[in-house]
Motif scaffolding. Structure first.
Motif, PDB file in Angstrom:
ATOM      1  N   LEU A 277      65.778  26.908  20.712  1.00 13.75           N
ATOM      2  CA  LEU A 277      66.477  26.032  19.770  1.00 13.75           C
ATOM      3  C   LEU A 277      67.372  26.824  18.828  1.00 13.75           C
ATOM      4  O   LEU A 277      68.417  26.335  18.394  1.00 13.75           O
ATOM      5  CB  LEU A 277      65.458  25.206  18.984  1.00 13.75           C
ATOM      6  N   GLY A 278      66.967  28.068  18.525  1.00 12.19           N
ATOM      7  CA  GLY A 278      67.808  28.910  17.687  1.00 12.19           C
ATOM      8  C   GLY A 278      69.136  29.232  18.357  1.00 12.19           C
ATOM      9  O   GLY A 278      70.204  29.133  17.741  1.00 12.19           O
TER      10      GLY A 278
ATOM     11  N   ILE B 250      75.280  29.125   8.438  1.00 17.24           N
ATOM     12  CA  ILE B 250      74.404  28.222   9.198  1.00 17.24           C
ATOM     13  C   ILE B 250      74.141  28.782  10.593  1.00 17.24           C
ATOM     14  O   ILE B 250      73.019  28.696  11.112  1.00 17.24           O
ATOM     15  CB  ILE B 250      75.040  26.811   9.284  1.00 17.24           C
ATOM     16  N   GLU B 251      75.156  29.359  11.222  1.00 19.70           N
ATOM     17  CA  GLU B 251      74.958  30.005  12.526  1.00 19.70           C
ATOM     18  C   GLU B 251      73.910  31.104  12.430  1.00 19.70           C
ATOM     19  O   GLU B 251      73.057  31.260  13.302  1.00 19.70           O
ATOM     20  CB  GLU B 251      76.277  30.599  13.034  1.00 19.70           C
TER      21      GLU B 251
ATOM     22  N   LEU C  12      70.493  27.511  20.840  1.00 19.29           N
ATOM     23  CA  LEU C  12      71.234  26.256  21.029  1.00 19.29           C
ATOM     24  C   LEU C  12      71.999  25.872  19.768  1.00 19.29           C
ATOM     25  O   LEU C  12      73.173  25.474  19.838  1.00 19.29           O
ATOM     26  CB  LEU C  12      70.275  25.136  21.424  1.00 19.29           C
ATOM     27  N   SER C  13      71.351  25.980  18.617  1.00 12.58           N
ATOM     28  CA  SER C  13      72.032  25.610  17.376  1.00 12.58           C
ATOM     29  C   SER C  13      73.233  26.519  17.117  1.00 12.58           C
ATOM     30  O   SER C  13      74.299  26.059  16.687  1.00 12.58           O
ATOM     31  CB  SER C  13      71.060  25.676  16.196  1.00 12.58           C
ATOM     32  N   THR C  14      73.073  27.816  17.404  1.00 10.93           N
ATOM     33  CA  THR C  14      74.194  28.739  17.238  1.00 10.93           C
ATOM     34  C   THR C  14      75.344  28.368  18.168  1.00 10.93           C
ATOM     35  O   THR C  14      76.521  28.443  17.785  1.00 10.93           O
ATOM     36  CB  THR C  14      73.747  30.187  17.513  1.00 10.93           C
TER      37      THR C  14
ATOM     38  N   ILE D 128      76.110  25.392  19.349  1.00 10.21           N
ATOM     39  CA  ILE D 128      76.789  24.175  18.883  1.00 10.21           C
ATOM     40  C   ILE D 128      77.736  24.495  17.728  1.00 10.21           C
ATOM     41  O   ILE D 128      78.891  24.040  17.701  1.00 10.21           O
ATOM     42  CB  ILE D 128      75.746  23.119  18.461  1.00 10.21           C
ATOM     43  N   PHE D 129      77.280  25.312  16.783  1.00 12.08           N
ATOM     44  CA  PHE D 129      78.136  25.647  15.638  1.00 12.08           C
ATOM     45  C   PHE D 129      79.287  26.569  16.040  1.00 12.08           C
ATOM     46  O   PHE D 129      80.351  26.547  15.415  1.00 12.08           O
ATOM     47  CB  PHE D 129      77.304  26.269  14.523  1.00 12.08           C
TER      48      PHE D 129
ATOM     49  N   GLY E 184      70.334  29.873  12.539  1.00 10.95           N
ATOM     50  CA  GLY E 184      69.850  29.573  13.884  1.00 10.95           C
ATOM     51  C   GLY E 184      69.498  30.815  14.668  1.00 10.95           C
ATOM     52  O   GLY E 184      68.481  30.850  15.372  1.00 10.95           O
ATOM     53  N   GLU E 185      70.307  31.851  14.542  1.00 11.10           N
ATOM     54  CA  GLU E 185      70.114  33.042  15.368  1.00 11.10           C
ATOM     55  C   GLU E 185      69.058  33.995  14.809  1.00 11.10           C
ATOM     56  O   GLU E 185      68.614  34.909  15.499  1.00 11.10           O
ATOM     57  CB  GLU E 185      71.450  33.776  15.526  1.00 11.10           C
TER      58      GLU E 185
END
Length: 504
Positions: A120-121, A152-153, A123-125, A127-128, A156-157
């Motif tokens: 999920l970390g 924000i990136e 994936l969020s990176t 998307i951003f 996530g990472e």
């Protein structure tokens, strides 16, 4: 026992599941670094190009006609007037968020498994990263909006290394630790290679810096889908691992508890070997992030490479670093397995090569004048030697405590990543005039940081498993002063000296 479709599915894999996890872990870091580093080269083409009259450098290299500072971007409205300090803030803002989620990521990975903490970390990176061009262009180049997005990136990472370390502790036996660990962590170099080389070519071909973010963000989404389908948090939860491999791993990893153990915070936070690793990580990250974030700028400002050349030549050092990390990982395991080196000595030996080698050759690169190829060669040797870090201090958290490796990596990598906040801004502040002399000062500072942090590791580092890794350690009341079971837990320098810090 495997039955039915699980047995059939297990036979479809020609290699053991721990190697599949290692390969997917490698690509996790590849994706993490492509998305992290892509801005470092793209930003050189996102700003309004400087004219020769904007600054004067008596030591400046004379650009070739094809390298004269002309923007490769077709739509000039997407170029922005960000000065060097602003660029430094933009590049460092990723690490503001990155360090904050290390510790939560490590704790969550150990409590609930590393599969989704990592997945999920990333994936969020991804998307951003995909929406980065929309944010920049939509705000008219408001650098503060980009700083917020990169922050924000980073959030996530930040789970990447702690989650991967927790996964490796559950999957990789000691005799394969340096090899598989080096494979996984070497993804940082391969990701940097892909990011620099592909970014330069993409920008040149599309005449649009936005293409870089679309491409690497898309790859991150693809990786996440494959990760969810193929990988699991531990061998016992894997639905189609072979019985033979599961039995082998359960035997080899007997010291790694399957229980959710309470984290011995006091023992960890007062451990000398842990703090030695933190300081060494700061040194490694200082040098690595200086190169990752600022080498493309040095290539453009001082050596006068155009964007496509910049992408290629900024990649070459990391190709050698990647190969070195793989080769040194195998060599380290071989030397330890054959009792040619002790575990502690091997960690210190390879860490020293990875510290002082880059320190010396990065500095030499600033003294070779305008011989572009010689400068590239010096940077290449420097980064190649840095590849030895991964079988040295990078996997040392697994040696100290397999049970709490995720938490250790969160502390070590998280605090080390503070270098990522400092180095881009410092380089930007020290090189406002883009001169070779200013860049040389940046490299001298890097040399000093490498030397000091490596000395700390040589004195206080160890490959010995700490007593607080043992589940029994956590159940003791430890009310008796001077309990011998605490010996070697690294609670003080005195304890560590009694353990025998000179034994290698």
């Amino acid at each position: 026992m495997l039955t039915g479709w699980r047995l059939a599915l297990s036979k479809c894999f020609l290699i053991p599941q721990r190697y599949i996890l290692g390969i997917m872990g490698f690509f996790a870091i590849v994706n993490a670094y492509t998305m992290r580093v892509s801005l470092s080269l793209a930003i050189t083409e996102m700003v309004v190009p400087l004219k020769a009259t904007d600054y004067y450098d008596p030591d400046a290299c004379i650009p070739e006609k094809s390298n004269v500072s002309i923007s490769a971007i077709k739509d000039q409205s997407t170029l922005y007037n960000w000065d060097e300090k602003t660029q430094g803030l933009i590049l460092s803002s990723f690490y503001w968020g990155y360090i904050l989620t290390h510790l939560p990521g490590g704790v969550l990975a150990e409590k609930f498994g590393g599969k989704y903490s990592l997945g999920l970390g990333i994936l969020s990176t991804a998307i951003f990263t995909l929406i980065t061009p929309w944010v920049i262009i939509g705000t008219g180049g408001n650098w503060k909006a980009l700083v917020a997005l990169r922050f924000i990136e980073g959030l996530g990472e930040g789970t990447t290394y702690p989650a991967l370390t927790a996964l490796l502790a559950k999957w990789v036996p000691l005799k394969e630790r340096a090899t598989i660990g080096s494979l996984v962590y070497a993804g940082s170099q391969f990701g940097t290679i892909l990011s620099n080389s592909i970014s330069g070519a993409l920008i040149r071909q599309t005449e649009d810096w936005a293409s870089v973010f679309y491409f690497f963000g898309g790859l991150g989404v693809v990786w996440f889908i494959l990760w969810v389908l193929l990988c699991y948090s531990d061998p016992n939860s894997h639905p189609f691992i072979s019985d033979k491999e599961k039995e082998y791993l359960n035997k080899e990893l007997a010291s790694v508890s399957s229980d959710k153990l309470p984290i011995p915070w006091k023992a960890i936070l007062t451990s000398v070997p842990v703090w030695a690793l933190v300081i060494t990580q700061v040194g490694h990250d200082w040098g690595f992030f200086t190169m990752v974030t600022d080498l493309p700028k040095y290539m453009k400002d001082v050596l006068k490479f155009n964007v496509s050349q910049n992408g290629v030549w900024s990649s070459v050092p990391y190709i050698v670093m990647w190969l070195t990390s793989l080769g040194s990982g195998w060599l380290c395991d071989f030397l330890v397995r054959k009792n040619i080196m002790s575990l502690t000595f091997s960690r210190k030996f390879f860490t020293s090569i990875a510290s002082m080698g880059p320190a010396i050759f990065i500095l030499i690169a600033s003294y070779v004048g305008c011989d572009r190829m010689l400068a590239v060669a010096m940077f290449t040797i420097a980064m190649g030697l840095m590849g030895c870090y991964y079988c040295g201090m990078k996997i040392n958290a697994l040696d100290l405590s397999p049970n709490f490796a995720g938490t250790l990596m969160a502390i070590i990598n998280g605090l080390g990543a503070t270098s990522g906040i400092v180095t881009p801004y410092l380089a930007g502040a020290l090189t406002e005039d883009h001169t070779l002399i200013q860049w040389r000062l940046v490299f001298w500072i890097t040399f000093g940081v490498f030397a000091v942090t490596n000395m700390v590791y040589l004195i206080f580092g160890t490959g010995k498993e700490q007593s607080w890794n043992n589940p029994e350690f956590n159940s003791k009341t430890r009310n008796v002063t001077g309990d011998k079971s605490e010996m070697g837990n690294g609670n003080s320098i005195r304890d560590y000296e009694e353990e025998g810090k000179t034994k290698i």
